[in-house]
Design an enzyme around this catalytic site. Structure first.
Site, PDB file in Angstrom:
ATOM      1  N   HIS A  39      65.368 -45.850  38.751  1.00 44.75           N
ATOM      2  CA  HIS A  39      65.306 -46.838  39.825  1.00 44.75           C
ATOM      3  C   HIS A  39      64.091 -47.756  39.664  1.00 44.75           C
ATOM      4  CE1 HIS A  39      64.601 -47.706  44.332  1.00 44.75           C
ATOM      5  NE2 HIS A  39      65.710 -48.340  43.997  1.00 44.75           N
ATOM      6  N   GLU A  66      67.512 -49.610  36.588  1.00 43.27           N
ATOM      7  CA  GLU A  66      67.961 -50.478  37.686  1.00 43.27           C
ATOM      8  C   GLU A  66      66.885 -51.509  37.966  1.00 43.27           C
ATOM      9  OE1 GLU A  66      68.100 -51.469  42.125  1.00 43.27           O
ATOM     10  OE2 GLU A  66      66.528 -50.480  40.934  1.00 43.27           O
ATOM     11  N   ASP A  68      65.945 -55.541  40.297  1.00 39.32           N
ATOM     12  CA  ASP A  68      66.243 -56.457  41.399  1.00 39.32           C
ATOM     13  C   ASP A  68      65.919 -57.872  40.953  1.00 39.32           C
ATOM     14  OD1 ASP A  68      66.532 -54.369  43.752  1.00 39.32           O
ATOM     15  OD2 ASP A  68      64.687 -53.836  42.691  1.00 39.32           O
ATOM     16  N   HIS A  81      61.461 -56.587  43.722  1.00 38.95           N
ATOM     17  CA  HIS A  81      62.290 -56.010  44.774  1.00 38.95           C
ATOM     18  C   HIS A  81      62.173 -56.754  46.102  1.00 38.95           C
ATOM     19  CE1 HIS A  81      63.135 -53.283  48.188  1.00 38.95           C
ATOM     20  NE2 HIS A  81      64.145 -52.899  47.432  1.00 38.95           N
ATOM     21  N   GLU A 149      70.699 -55.621  40.366  1.00 42.85           N
ATOM     22  CA  GLU A 149      70.984 -55.966  41.758  1.00 42.85           C
ATOM     23  C   GLU A 149      70.659 -57.420  42.046  1.00 42.85           C
ATOM     24  OE1 GLU A 149      69.656 -54.996  46.363  1.00 42.85           O
ATOM     25  OE2 GLU A 149      69.116 -53.565  44.781  1.00 42.85           O
TER      26      GLU A 149
END
Length: 289
Positions: A39, A66, A68, A81, A149
């Site tokens: 993450h 992962e 953002d 993020h 994301e």
């Protein structure tokens, strides 16, 4: 090795796992442990969403990371993020008069001046907020796979098209890379846009739609990615019963699982992936170490 013997949904899970290249091969009557996704990179051990964090994940032996994606004032895609630069950079010191320090209010050159690692540890002082282009090149260099994301799309009109264009320019929309990339968002409209623009891409919705809503989501997403505390084995089985746009059963990646007990519990629900800040802890739990 941890095995999820969920007989009623084994076929469905195996189909989704095949799409997402899980951490182990399925055996007759069983499915291997969930895919472990680092993450924001290995964010318990290096500053989140930085090149250092995905380098750390690679050193630890994890292929899935992962991130953002947001957009600067002058239209550059950056990996961070929060919609504010305040928590993970020294923006208050560098630009003291520009509160609330929103990403969208700063140019790429201004953000490139910021220290995105000193807040985490002095060892990472001088780490920068990467552009998405820099990030994708490092992911490629590390032979990693990416759960990307689209963050706060309501703040950045057209960010889906822009992100896909950059991914295409970097070679990430060819057949070789499609199995290494998932695009997700908390915005169902954003995910639907991505699917309509690039139907071959694997997509995921962040959240927990009701079972009654799953048929409409299954038209444009391949995975449901909820908070681990919001799900049960019954919900996961219900998700697996639906077929997504690529003719495969929907999958479930749960977040954010950072301890062994929770990893065991949520893996027992039959999820296909666990998203974690501590991938080593989760892997050890699933391996029975």
């Amino acid at each position: 090795m941890y095995a999820r013997a969920v007989a009623a949904t084994a076929t469905a899970i195996m189909g989704t796992a095949g799409l997402l290249t899980p951490t182990s091969e399925a055996r007759a009557g069983e499915v291997g442990p969930p895919t472990v996704v680092a993450h924001r990179g290995a964010s318990a051990y290096a500053p989140e969403n930085t090149l250092a964090s995905i380098d750390e994940a690679a050193k630890m032996g994890f292929s899935w990371v992962e991130n953002d994606v947001q957009r600067t004032k002058d239209g550059e895609l950056v990996v961070i993020h929060d919609d504010s630069l305040q928590r993970t950079t020294n923006v208050e010191d560098v630009f003291p008069g520009r509160a609330p320090w929103k990403v969208k209010d700063f140019t790429a050159a201004e953000i490139a001046r910021l220290d995105a690692g000193g807040w985490f540890s002095p060892a990472y002082a001088g780490t920068r907020v990467p552009t998405l282009e820099q990030y994708m090149r490092r992911v490629e260099h590390n032979h990693e796979k990416l759960l990307l994301e689209v963050k706060n799309p309501e703040l950045y009109p057209g960010i889906e098209q822009q992100t896909l264009k950059l991914l295409g320019n970097e070679g990430w929309l060819d057949r070789q890379h499609l199995g290494r990339l998932i695009v997700q968002s908390f915005s169902a409209d954003s995910v639907r846009t991505v699917h309509e623009l690039r139907p071959a891409l694997t997509t995921a919705y962040l959240g927990r739609p009701s079972v009654a809503q799953l048929p409409q989501y299954a038209c444009f997403i391949d995975l449901i990615n909820p908070s681990y505390g919001s799900i049960s084995s019954g919900y996961v089985s219900a998700v697996h019963a639906f077929t997504g746009p690529h003719g495969r059963p929907l999958g479930v990646f749960a977040w954010t699982v950072d301890d062994a007990a929770t990893a065991w519990k949520v893996a027992g629900y039959g999820v296909d992936g666990l998203i974690t800040n501590k991938p080593d802890v989760v892997r050890a739990a699933l391996d029975g170490d």
